[in-house]
Design a protein around this motif. Structure first.
Motif, PDB file in Angstrom:
ATOM      1  N   PHE A   1      -9.684 -13.477   9.070  1.00  0.00           N
ATOM      2  CA  PHE A   1      -9.852 -12.438  10.091  1.00  0.00           C
ATOM      3  C   PHE A   1      -9.292 -12.846  11.444  1.00  0.00           C
ATOM      4  N   ASP A   2      -9.254 -14.154  11.735  1.00  0.00           N
ATOM      5  CA  ASP A   2      -8.776 -14.618  13.040  1.00  0.00           C
ATOM      6  C   ASP A   2      -7.311 -15.069  13.006  1.00  0.00           C
ATOM      7  N   ASN A   3      -6.611 -14.718  11.945  1.00  0.00           N
ATOM      8  CA  ASN A   3      -5.185 -14.992  11.833  1.00  0.00           C
ATOM      9  C   ASN A   3      -4.442 -14.183  12.908  1.00  0.00           C
ATOM     10  N   GLY A   4      -3.294 -14.654  13.317  1.00  0.00           N
ATOM     11  CA  GLY A   4      -2.500 -13.983  14.345  1.00  0.00           C
ATOM     12  C   GLY A   4      -2.209 -12.522  14.047  1.00  0.00           C
ATOM     13  N   ALA A   5      -2.172 -12.139  12.769  1.00  0.00           N
ATOM     14  CA  ALA A   5      -1.888 -10.749  12.405  1.00  0.00           C
ATOM     15  C   ALA A   5      -2.995  -9.807  12.862  1.00  0.00           C
ATOM     16  N   TYR A   6      -4.211 -10.324  13.030  1.00  0.00           N
ATOM     17  CA  TYR A   6      -5.356  -9.494  13.373  1.00  0.00           C
ATOM     18  C   TYR A   6      -5.879  -9.753  14.778  1.00  0.00           C
ATOM     19  N   VAL A   7      -5.057 -10.311  15.648  1.00  0.00           N
ATOM     20  CA  VAL A   7      -5.463 -10.621  17.018  1.00  0.00           C
ATOM     21  C   VAL A   7      -5.054  -9.463  17.927  1.00  0.00           C
ATOM     22  N   ALA A   8      -5.892  -9.138  18.900  1.00  0.00           N
ATOM     23  CA  ALA A   8      -5.611  -8.022  19.801  1.00  0.00           C
ATOM     24  C   ALA A   8      -4.284  -8.199  20.519  1.00  0.00           C
ATOM     25  N   ALA A   9      -3.678  -7.082  20.869  1.00  0.00           N
ATOM     26  CA  ALA A   9      -2.397  -7.046  21.577  1.00  0.00           C
ATOM     27  C   ALA A   9      -1.271  -7.617  20.736  1.00  0.00           C
ATOM     28  N   THR A  10      -1.481  -7.684  19.442  1.00  0.00           N
ATOM     29  CA  THR A  10      -0.437  -8.171  18.541  1.00  0.00           C
ATOM     30  C   THR A  10       0.119  -6.997  17.756  1.00  0.00           C
ATOM     31  N   GLN A  11       1.406  -6.926  17.661  1.00  0.00           N
ATOM     32  CA  GLN A  11       2.047  -5.968  16.770  1.00  0.00           C
ATOM     33  C   GLN A  11       2.872  -6.791  15.802  1.00  0.00           C
ATOM     34  N   VAL A  12       2.408  -6.857  14.574  1.00  0.00           N
ATOM     35  CA  VAL A  12       3.006  -7.750  13.599  1.00  0.00           C
ATOM     36  C   VAL A  12       3.684  -6.950  12.496  1.00  0.00           C
ATOM     37  N   PRO A  13       5.025  -6.890  12.483  1.00  0.00           N
ATOM     38  CA  PRO A  13       5.704  -6.237  11.367  1.00  0.00           C
ATOM     39  C   PRO A  13       5.925  -7.252  10.251  1.00  0.00           C
ATOM     40  N   PHE A  14       5.798  -6.819   9.012  1.00  0.00           N
ATOM     41  CA  PHE A  14       6.054  -7.712   7.890  1.00  0.00           C
ATOM     42  C   PHE A  14       6.448  -6.903   6.670  1.00  0.00           C
ATOM     43  N   LEU A  15       7.057  -7.575   5.719  1.00  0.00           N
ATOM     44  CA  LEU A  15       7.412  -6.947   4.458  1.00  0.00           C
ATOM     45  C   LEU A  15       6.212  -7.000   3.534  1.00  0.00           C
ATOM     46  N   PRO A  16       6.074  -6.053   2.620  1.00  0.00           N
ATOM     47  CA  PRO A  16       4.949  -6.098   1.693  1.00  0.00           C
ATOM     48  C   PRO A  16       4.944  -7.404   0.906  1.00  0.00           C
ATOM     49  N   ALA A  17       3.736  -7.929   0.629  1.00  0.00           N
ATOM     50  CA  ALA A  17       3.620  -9.170  -0.143  1.00  0.00           C
ATOM     51  C   ALA A  17       4.220  -8.992  -1.533  1.00  0.00           C
ATOM     52  N   VAL A  18       4.015  -7.830  -2.104  1.00  0.00           N
ATOM     53  CA  VAL A  18       4.538  -7.522  -3.439  1.00  0.00           C
ATOM     54  C   VAL A  18       5.197  -6.161  -3.363  1.00  0.00           C
ATOM     55  N   GLY A  19       6.507  -6.113  -3.608  1.00  0.00           N
ATOM     56  CA  GLY A  19       7.195  -4.834  -3.599  1.00  0.00           C
ATOM     57  C   GLY A  19       6.759  -4.012  -4.792  1.00  0.00           C
ATOM     58  N   LYS A  20       6.466  -2.759  -4.574  1.00  0.00           N
ATOM     59  CA  LYS A  20       5.995  -1.935  -5.666  1.00  0.00           C
ATOM     60  C   LYS A  20       6.251  -0.474  -5.375  1.00  0.00           C
ATOM     61  N   LYS A  21       6.642   0.228  -6.397  1.00  0.00           N
ATOM     62  CA  LYS A  21       6.770   1.668  -6.315  1.00  0.00           C
ATOM     63  C   LYS A  21       5.418   2.254  -6.705  1.00  0.00           C
ATOM     64  N   LEU A  22       4.897   3.141  -5.873  1.00  0.00           N
ATOM     65  CA  LEU A  22       3.594   3.713  -6.159  1.00  0.00           C
ATOM     66  C   LEU A  22       3.680   4.650  -7.358  1.00  0.00           C
ATOM     67  N   THR A  23       2.635   4.653  -8.161  1.00  0.00           N
ATOM     68  CA  THR A  23       2.613   5.460  -9.387  1.00  0.00           C
ATOM     69  C   THR A  23       1.784   6.727  -9.213  1.00  0.00           C
ATOM     70  N   GLY A  24       1.506   7.082  -7.987  1.00  0.00           N
ATOM     71  CA  GLY A  24       0.755   8.285  -7.659  1.00  0.00           C
ATOM     72  C   GLY A  24       0.469   8.270  -6.172  1.00  0.00           C
ATOM     73  N   ALA A  25      -0.049   9.383  -5.656  1.00  0.00           N
ATOM     74  CA  ALA A  25      -0.471   9.400  -4.255  1.00  0.00           C
ATOM     75  C   ALA A  25      -1.625   8.415  -4.126  1.00  0.00           C
ATOM     76  N   ARG A  26      -1.557   7.502  -3.167  1.00  0.00           N
ATOM     77  CA  ARG A  26      -2.539   6.426  -3.083  1.00  0.00           C
ATOM     78  C   ARG A  26      -3.118   6.286  -1.678  1.00  0.00           C
ATOM     79  N   SER A  27      -4.419   5.992  -1.642  1.00  0.00           N
ATOM     80  CA  SER A  27      -5.093   5.638  -0.393  1.00  0.00           C
ATOM     81  C   SER A  27      -4.752   4.195  -0.050  1.00  0.00           C
ATOM     82  N   VAL A  28      -4.739   3.893   1.233  1.00  0.00           N
ATOM     83  CA  VAL A  28      -4.525   2.526   1.700  1.00  0.00           C
ATOM     84  C   VAL A  28      -5.902   1.920   1.956  1.00  0.00           C
ATOM     85  N   ILE A  29      -6.095   0.671   1.507  1.00  0.00           N
ATOM     86  CA  ILE A  29      -7.398   0.030   1.658  1.00  0.00           C
ATOM     87  C   ILE A  29      -7.284  -1.325   2.338  1.00  0.00           C
TER      88      ILE A  29
END
Length: 160
Positions: A109-137
């Motif tokens: 939780f205290d990793n730089g990705a989740y620190v205030a005033a941070t905007q962290v762009p990144f590529l998905p950990a696992v590339g995947k084509k969704l197999t239906g409309a999906r909620s993000v969790i």
């Protein structure tokens, strides 16, 4: 001076805010080959911070999904309030059914990705084509969160 006012009025008639709104291009008007972005929200004050999967909402707090066949290309986290925990909480980001951690694997939780005033762009950990409309969790594990709010910008292309 009155000539200037007449020109301003003519310009105002030419540029009409109603016309701009009517001609606005939203996500539904973009072609299949153009990258689209949807915004999802985690807000501790609304979703809580107990261990388990939290379904992220749109920025207004309503249910939101990525479309069927979406090819996720990039994720950006915009932290408003840093995540906090009285333990060693981890947070994974992904989609229901197609991979709860395929955007970002379990990360402290205290990793730089989740620190205030941070905007962290990144590529998905696992590339995947969704197999239906999906909620993000966001899947919280190890310990509960006690605070936090972030927007998750998910960029994607429409697949076939």
């Amino acid at each position: 001076m009155s000539g200037q006012n007449n020109r301003n009025r003519k310009f105002q008639d030419f540029i009409n805010a109603n016309k701009i709104v009517d001609d606005a291009v939203g996500i539904d008007e973009l072609g299949a080959l153009q990258e689209k972005t949807k915004v999802f929200l985690y807000d501790f004050g609304v979703l809580g911070g107990g261990a388990g999967a939290k379904t992220l909402t749109d920025s207004d707090g309503n249910a939101a999904t990525l479309p069927d066949n979406a090819l996720v290309s990039k994720i950006t986290i915009d932290v408003v309030t840093p995540l906090a925990s009285s333990g060693s909480a981890t947070v994974a980001l992904g989609v229901v059914t197609d991979g709860a951690s395929n955007f970002k694997g379990a990360t402290a939780f205290d990793n730089g990705a989740y620190v205030a005033a941070t905007q962290v762009p990144f590529l998905p950990a696992v590339g995947k084509k969704l197999t239906g409309a999906r909620s993000v969790i966001a899947t919280i594990a190890t310990a509960a969160l006690t605070a936090g709010k972030f927007f998750l910008y998910v960029s994607y292309y429409e697949g076939n």
